[in-house]
Design an enzyme around this catalytic site. Structure first.
Site, mmCIF file in Angstrom:
data_model
loop_
_atom_site.group_PDB
_atom_site.id
_atom_site.type_symbol
_atom_site.label_atom_id
_atom_site.label_comp_id
_atom_site.label_asym_id
_atom_site.label_seq_id
_atom_site.Cartn_x
_atom_site.Cartn_y
_atom_site.Cartn_z
ATOM 1 N N THR A 343 -3.339 -33.986 8.842
ATOM 2 C CA THR A 343 -3.452 -35.434 9.005
ATOM 3 C C THR A 343 -3.700 -36.073 7.650
ATOM 4 O O THR A 343 -4.464 -35.541 6.837
ATOM 5 C CB THR A 343 -4.577 -35.805 9.999
ATOM 6 O OG1 THR A 343 -4.660 -37.227 10.116
ATOM 7 C CG2 THR A 343 -5.927 -35.274 9.548
ATOM 8 N N HIS A 396 -16.110 -23.012 14.335
ATOM 9 C CA HIS A 396 -16.961 -21.958 13.788
ATOM 10 C C HIS A 396 -17.125 -20.790 14.763
ATOM 11 O O HIS A 396 -17.683 -19.742 14.403
ATOM 12 C CB HIS A 396 -18.334 -22.532 13.434
ATOM 13 C CG HIS A 396 -18.979 -21.862 12.255
ATOM 14 N ND1 HIS A 396 -18.590 -20.635 11.782
ATOM 15 C CD2 HIS A 396 -20.005 -22.254 11.454
ATOM 16 C CE1 HIS A 396 -19.340 -20.300 10.755
ATOM 17 N NE2 HIS A 396 -20.207 -21.265 10.520
#
Length: 425
Positions: A343, A396
């Site tokens: 993006t 994560h």
């Protein structure tokens, strides 16, 4: 009579919203000509006529939610003209409906024939007002009595817009009637200032729910770095004219970052993966999503097999997909199956941001605006260099900090020395 039904949209999409009617009752429709535009969670779809005929009825209003397989319109066969049902203006029909008793209506046909309107369009005594399912649902949520809602619909059907308009009207001056049900939760008091209430589109609602879902389900973290864009900018300047001549498209920054991302993903495969239950699915292909700002919200069309394409092919794909996005022409195949997303908030002037994951992907790269900043070349030399902050948000749960930081460092190294991209398989 020809029925127009909501077609199969996609495996995961079971309903849509009527965005706009492209044909009105009385209009002649050719076979294959679009009658209505439906808005789904991802794209807008035009529904065509399977046969030629005249549009007799619209069974759903704009803004109504419709299910796959639901009949939303009816056509009479034939080419129209003298055999078509004579149409009336909405004002004339509404006036007649207000003065005539609640009985089956009869309309005059061109050849002195008569056609009865279907009973489903006329409210029978004791059954209450006619309303679309979406309107009834909204009325229940807002605690609105449908018998008090006014509508301009020719057949007296109440839709979502009527309920919304009724809610915004000032309360009547007469004494309120005793409620038949427990009062709904109080609405915020009017501020007395100029305000406008706009219903969220289906796509905007989907974007909102998915972004919230990602933040609630993923262990999202963001790491940052900065890139000296001098080498890429110099290369673009030297090669732009020939590149345009050979490819009929400009050489932008996005193709460099796409190629660099593919190379980095090959070194750090867990960033090109997704979580399915208790399993990690590593993708051995590289379909890169490129975020594009469209009129109805952000969409992420996908550049397929980016690892097999050269700079010119990538730039053409990005330009083509961006044009389709801005014109609401993207298909479901353009938006599904991406493995990693890039993006670029820099086109709007963003200096630094933390992009949100495009689930079920586990990583997204954020580019930002390029600014001249003083950079220490060595212990004694400073230079103004065109610098860009880059950000990598990652899940994560399966991507560790070491992998994320290393991935972003690979991006930095390849953009600062773009000749490296020539040697990436």
């Amino acid at each position: 009579m020809i029925e127009i039904k909501v077609p199969e949209l996609a495996e995961s999409i079971t309903e849509g919203t009527v965005a706009s009617w492209l044909k009105q009752p009385g209009d002649h429709v050719e076979k294959g000509e679009a009658i209505v535009e439906l808005e789904t969670d991802k794209v807008n779809i035009e529904v065509p006529a399977d046969e030629s005929g005249t549009l007799d009825e619209q069974l759903a209003g704009e803004g109504d939610t419709v299910q796959v397989g639901q009949v939303i319109a009816r056509l009479s066969s034939g080419s129209g003209g003298g055999t078509a049902v004579a149409t009336k203006t909405k004002t004339e029909t509404a006036t007649e409906a207000a003065t005539a008793p609640a009985e089956t209506k009869v309309e005059t046909v061109g050849e002195a024939k008569k056609v009865e309107r279907r009973e489903e369009h006329v409210a029978s005594p004791g059954k209450g007002p006619i309303a679309t399912p979406a309107a009834r649902k909204l009325a229940r949520e807002k605690g609105i009595d449908l018998t008090a809602v006014q509508t301009n619909d020719p057949i007296g059907r109440i839709n979502v817009h009527d309920v919304t308009n009724h809610e915004s009207k000032p309360a009547p001056t007469q004494a309120p009637q005793t409620p038949k049900a427990p009062a709904a939760a109080p609405q915020p008091a009017a501020s007395g200032k100029d305000e406008e209430r706009i219903k969220m589109t289906r796509r905007r609602q989907t974007i909102a729910s998915r972004l919230v879902e990602v933040q609630q389900t993923a262990a999202m973290l963001t790491t940052f770095n900065e890139i000296d864009m001098s080498a890429v900018m110099a290369l673009r300047k030297r090669r732009q004219e020939k590149f345009v001549k050979d490819n009929d498209v400009k050489l932008g920054f996005m193709s460099f970052f796409t190629k660099a991302a593919v190379a980095a993903l090959k070194r750090m495969p867990y960033l090109n993966a997704e979580i399915q239950g208790n399993e990690i699915v590593l993708k051995k292909y590289y379909d890169i999503g490129i975020a594009v700002s469209a009129p109805d919200g952000l969409v992420v069309p996908v550049v397929r097999e980016a690892d097999r394409k050269n700079f010119g092919e990538i730039e053409k794909d990005i330009l083509h997909l961006a044009d389709k996005a801005r014109n609401n022409k993207l298909g479901l195949s353009d938006l599904t199956g991406g493995t990693f997303t890039i993006t670029n908030g820099g086109v709007f002037g963003s200096l630094l941001s933390t992009p949100i994951l495009n689930g079920p992907q586990v990583a997204i790269l954020g580019m930002h605006s390029i600014q001249l900043r003083p950079i220490a070349i060595d212990a004694e030399t400073m230079e103004n260099r065109p610098m860009m902050y880059v950000a990598l948000s990652y899940d994560h749960r399966i991507v560790d900090g070491r992998e994320a930081v290393t991935f972003l460092k690979h991006i930095k190294d390849m953009i600062e020395d773009p000749e490296q991209l020539l040697f990436e398989a």
